[in-house]
Design an enzyme around this catalytic site. Structure first.
Site, short mmCIF file in Angstrom:
data_model
loop_
_atom_site.label_atom_id
_atom_site.label_comp_id
_atom_site.label_asym_id
_atom_site.label_seq_id
_atom_site.Cartn_x
_atom_site.Cartn_y
_atom_site.Cartn_z
CE LYS A 210 40.26 -0.51 -4.25
NZ LYS A 210 41.62 -0.36 -3.71
CG ASP A 230 48.28 8.16 -6.71
OD1 ASP A 230 49.35 7.75 -6.23
OD2 ASP A 230 47.19 7.55 -6.57
CB VAL A 289 34.46 10.81 0.17
CG1 VAL A 289 33.14 11.54 0.12
CG2 VAL A 289 35.12 10.77 -1.17
CB ALA A 290 40.09 10.38 1.62
NE ARG A 291 39.37 6.08 7.01
CZ ARG A 291 38.42 5.58 6.22
NH1 ARG A 291 37.69 6.38 5.46
NH2 ARG A 291 38.17 4.29 6.19
CG ASP A 315 31.25 10.73 3.95
OD1 ASP A 315 30.14 10.84 4.53
OD2 ASP A 315 31.77 9.63 3.66
CD GLU A 320 34.68 9.47 10.71
OE1 GLU A 320 34.26 8.30 10.73
OE2 GLU A 320 35.10 10.03 9.68
CG HIS A 338 32.66 7.52 7.51
ND1 HIS A 338 33.82 7.34 8.20
CD2 HIS A 338 32.84 6.86 6.33
CE1 HIS A 338 34.66 6.59 7.48
NE2 HIS A 338 34.08 6.29 6.34
CG LEU A 339 26.09 9.05 5.33
CD1 LEU A 339 24.90 9.92 4.88
CD2 LEU A 339 25.58 7.80 6.05
N GLY A 340 30.00 7.52 2.80
CA GLY A 340 30.54 7.17 1.47
C GLY A 340 30.22 5.75 1.04
CB ALA A 341 31.14 2.54 2.37
N1 LIG Z 1 33.98 7.78 2.95
C1 LIG Z 1 33.86 6.50 2.82
O1 LIG Z 1 32.91 5.89 3.27
C2 LIG Z 1 34.92 5.77 2.09
C3 LIG Z 1 36.20 6.19 2.14
N2 LIG Z 1 37.17 5.51 1.47
C4 LIG Z 1 38.52 6.06 1.56
O2 LIG Z 1 38.90 6.53 0.28
C5 LIG Z 1 40.30 6.44 0.15
C6 LIG Z 1 40.65 5.81 -1.19
O3 LIG Z 1 40.15 4.50 -1.28
P1 LIG Z 1 40.52 3.59 -2.54
O4 LIG Z 1 40.48 4.42 -3.76
O5 LIG Z 1 39.69 2.39 -2.46
O6 LIG Z 1 42.02 3.24 -2.20
P2 LIG Z 1 43.19 2.94 -3.24
O7 LIG Z 1 44.27 2.30 -2.46
O8 LIG Z 1 42.66 2.25 -4.44
O9 LIG Z 1 43.68 4.39 -3.69
C7 LIG Z 1 44.44 5.23 -2.89
C8 LIG Z 1 45.40 5.97 -3.80
O10 LIG Z 1 46.05 6.98 -3.02
C9 LIG Z 1 47.37 7.06 -3.50
N3 LIG Z 1 48.22 7.74 -2.56
C10 LIG Z 1 48.95 7.23 -1.54
N4 LIG Z 1 49.65 8.19 -0.93
C11 LIG Z 1 49.37 9.34 -1.59
C12 LIG Z 1 49.80 10.68 -1.44
N5 LIG Z 1 50.67 11.04 -0.48
N6 LIG Z 1 49.32 11.60 -2.29
C13 LIG Z 1 48.44 11.25 -3.26
N7 LIG Z 1 48.02 10.00 -3.46
C14 LIG Z 1 48.47 9.06 -2.63
C15 LIG Z 1 47.75 5.64 -3.77
O11 LIG Z 1 48.84 5.57 -4.67
C16 LIG Z 1 46.48 5.08 -4.38
O12 LIG Z 1 46.51 5.17 -5.79
C17 LIG Z 1 40.79 5.68 1.38
O13 LIG Z 1 41.22 6.62 2.33
C18 LIG Z 1 39.55 5.01 1.88
O14 LIG Z 1 39.65 4.73 3.23
C19 LIG Z 1 36.90 4.43 0.70
C20 LIG Z 1 35.64 3.94 0.62
C21 LIG Z 1 34.53 4.56 1.34
O1 LIG Z 2 35.77 1.62 3.27
C1 LIG Z 2 36.15 2.66 3.79
O2 LIG Z 2 37.31 3.05 3.82
C2 LIG Z 2 35.17 3.49 4.46
O3 LIG Z 2 35.50 4.56 4.89
C3 LIG Z 2 33.82 2.99 4.68
O4 LIG Z 2 33.63 3.03 6.06
P1 LIG Z 2 32.40 2.26 6.75
O5 LIG Z 2 32.59 0.82 6.44
O6 LIG Z 2 31.18 2.81 6.15
O7 LIG Z 2 32.54 2.56 8.21
#
Ligand SMILES: NC(=O)C1=CN([C@@H]2O[C@H](COP(=O)(O)OP(=O)(O)OC[C@H]3O[C@@H](n4cnc5c(N)ncnc54)[C@H](O)[C@@H]3O)[C@@H](O)[C@H]2O)C=CC1
Ligand SMILES: O=C(O)C(=O)COP(=O)(O)O
Length: 602
Positions: A210, A230, A289-291, A315, A320, A338-341
């Site tokens: 997403k 992916d 901005v993932a983990r 981020d 953390e 960690h401000l992504g969301a």
């Molecule tokens: N910094 C923040 O505040 C935020 C961080 N995130 C993080 O962003 C990341 C993605 O979130 P979404 O897009 O919503 O999740 P999602 O589940 O829609 O997308 C994750 C994608 O990663 C793929 N994937 C799985 N293993 C993989 C690998 N080994 N290599 C490459 N791709 C792989 C999956 O097939 C999937 O398409 C998550 O780690 C989530 O926790 C999400 C929202 C806010």
């Molecule tokens: O939704 C995610 O994966 C996030 O990383 C957002 O984290 P937060 O709810 O801002 O602590």
């Protein structure tokens, strides 16, 4: 494991069957006929099926602990339904203490919901709601083992995270953060902060889900050449965005910029490390901005120092807030906490999304965003609802027919349906049969979340089979048959030709009925309790049993007799609203024509 599956039924169901078991030859007749007597009016139309499929409705107002800042709209929504305790900044110990008083817990990424939390809850915690996407801070295995549903809010912060990724990408390329700090410190360093352009550069999006796909779309708008890696993303979805899916090595080797968007899993943990940094273009720039855990942070510091990585914009961090500041303090690193969301819009969105999911789950509805349970679409659920009740009741019936001392290990479920095999989702039904089979004989609490786990733990194998029927596929199911093999039965007539306990049921007018016991066809609604009675088919039997029950004011709701042939053996199934006393059950057993009987609580 094996030991725990050897169930001593006699302790749970004290001797309720009288008369000796018949030999298997007499108990396995195949051709039967059924006659049904409705003694008192059927309460079909007054009956309401419970809404629950995961949990029973909470009788009192549930308590929801909100352990991290949640948008006001979500908190207000929760308050309409529950007592809400907003306690931010709890220590792990305080959380473990509080949790035993809570039915649901809502967290973001800052709370570790460890195994200890589930253990401390003493079984009260039913739902963990993650107001966001990543659930790497929740011990999912422990949640499942404790029958606790985990739900997340997977969509409301997607755009916020993607926008933050783009913000970091552009800020990093133009040294915005460093230049800003320098200017605020009274300097004017125009030559030091010359940046790099994005247009025409290759961006590798790692994880095309997403967030990754939204980042890709935006980066294309900035004139970048976007590739993605992916292993699970469909190539046509990428192609539709004008993005080419490539291998991991190709992505990291050809990228000028790498943006990480995969979840943190054992497979992605430290996926960027010394070895993979060495394969990158010298001067690559990285956005995360993932983990934090997807990068080996010490290796990143080394790669930054060596100039392999020119810049990083981060981020998220392994721990953390980050303990070791080497990375954060690095002059080529732009960092945010960690401000992504964290946009007003996203926080309002996730708060509502998670509050709705948690309230729904506490109400017993299946959550559309369940992380550790099957997601069953609402229309499938409403179709299956009467069969869900039937499944549980057949499980309860079957297991109560097992003789004390027999270990229930092998169960077969046959679904009779005119629907195409892949048009019937049986996960819910299997879970409810498992619940019916296990709960009467153990202290376990079984639900959709932990059914398969609990069965496996007890060494109970449940095989499923489809019996494809002719006819109209309007109803998802015609019948469900539950067989328990390799056990003795306390009611020998419940054994089929091939020696297993066999009960079959159907839904009639929305009410579950048992329609077959062993080889005998019966027809009794599965409400209240049932007396199964095998007798010599002769006049007056119904009257004799009926009068013993009526003397005690036990209301007979339904009665049916299935027999092999006139005046031979018959099985009488009697539905009763009240529990007969042991004395009256004994008197029924003493009627001379009665060969065996059993009283079953549904
Ligand atoms: N910094 C923040 O505040 C935020 C961080 N995130 C993080 O962003 C990341 C993605 O979130 P979404 O897009 O919503 O999740 P999602 O589940 O829609 O997308 C994750 C994608 O990663 C793929 N994937 C799985 N293993 C993989 C690998 N080994 N290599 C490459 N791709 C792989 C999956 O097939 C999937 O398409 C998550 O780690 C989530 O926790 C999400 C929202 C806010
Ligand atoms: O939704 C995610 O994966 C996030 O990383 C957002 O984290 P937060 O709810 O801002 O602590």
């Amino acid at each position: 494991m094996a030991a725990s599956s050897c169930i001593n039924l006699s302790s749970k169901f004290p001797s309720l069957s009288w008369k000796s078991h018949l030999s298997s030859t007499t108990s396995t007749s195949t051709s039967t006929s059924t006659s049904t007597f409705s003694i008192s009016p059927l309460r079909a139309h007054h009956h309401h099926y419970p809404r629950f499929v995961i949990f029973a409705m909470c009788s009192a107002k549930p308590t929801v602990l909100v352990a991290e800042k949640l948008g006001e709209a979500g908190v207000n929504l929760l308050k309409q339904f529950a007592d809400v305790d907003c306690s931010y900044n709890l220590t792990h110990k305080e959380l473990c203490t509080k949790i035993s008083l809570c039915d649901a817990l809502i967290v973001r990424s800052g709370t570790k919901v460890s195994r200890e939390v589930f253990e401390s809850s003493g079984g009260r915690l039913k739902v963990v709601g993650r107001a966001g996407v990543g659930i790497d801070n929740v011990d999912l295995a422990a949640a499942t083992e404790h029958g606790c549903l985990v739900v997340n809010a997977p969509t409301a912060n997607t755009v916020a995270a993607a926008e933050h990724g783009i913000a970091l990408l552009t800020a990093m390329a133009r040294n915005i953060a460093q230049a800003d700090a320098s200017l605020k410190a009274g300097k004017w360093l125009r030559n030091k902060y010359v940046g790099v352009s994005l247009v025409g550069k290759t961006l590798a999006v790692m994880g095309f889900g997403k967030v990754g796909s939204e980042v890709a779309r935006r980066a294309k708008g900035l004139g970048m050449h976007v590739i993605a890696h992916d292993p699970y993303a469909p190539a046509d979805r990428a192609r539709a965005t004008g993005v080419e899916l490539v291998s991991f090595d190709e992505a990291i080797a050809s990228a000028d910029f790498i943006s990480l968007h995969m979840p943190l899993t054992p497979a992605t943990n430290k996926i960027l490390n010394d070895e993979t940094f060495a394969k990158m273009k010298k001067g690559v720039r990285i956005v995360n901005v993932a983990r934090g855990g997807v990068i080996d942070e010490d290796a990143l510091v080394r790669a930054l120092d060596a100039g392999i990585v020119a810049q990083a914009a981060l981020d998220v961090f392994t721990v953390e807030p980050p303990k070791d500041s080497k990375l954060v303090q690095h002059e080529n690193v732009t960092a945010t906490p960690h401000l992504g969301a964290s946009t007003m819009e996203a926080q309002e969105g996730v708060a509502i999304e998670i509050a709705e999911a948690v309230v729904g789950a506490l109400n017993g509805e299946l959550a559309a965003t369940a992380v550790n349970a099957p997601m069953v679409p609402a229309e499938v659920l409403s179709e299956l609802k009467p069969f869900v009740a039937l499944a549980e009741k057949l499980g309860r019936l079957a297991v109560q027919l097992v003789a004390g001392g027999s270990g229930v290990k092998s169960v077969k479920v046959i679904y009779g349906s005119a629907r195409a095999p892949d048009d019937l989702d049986t996960r819910l039904l299997r879970a409810m049969i498992t619940k019916g089979l296990i709960e009467p004989i153990s202290s376990s609490f079984v639900n959709l979340v932990n059914a398969d786990f609990t069965a496996k733990q007890r060494g109970l194998r449940i095989a499923e089979e489809r019996s494809l029927l002719n006819g109209s596929p309007e109803s998802p199911l015609e019948f469900i048959q539950v067989q328990i093999s390799s056990v003795d039965s306390k009611f020998a007539s419940a054994l089929s030709d091939s020696g297993e306990i066999r009960v079959e049921g159907r839904v009639k007018d929305g009410i579950p009925h048992v329609t077959k016991v062993g080889s005998f066809e019966v027809d009794v609604s599965l409400e209240g309790s049932i007396i199964l009675c095998r007798q010599v088919d002769q006049p007056g039997m119904i009257g004799k049993v009926g009068s013993i029950l009526s003397e005690e004011n036990v209301n007979v709701s339904f009665m049916s007799v299935g027999r092999i042939a006139p005046r031979k053996h018959a099985v009488m199934a009697i539905g009763v609203d009240e529990e007969p006393t042991k004395e009256s059950l004994k008197r029924i057993g003493e009627i001379p024509a009665v060969e065996e009987f059993v009283y079953l609580k549904i």
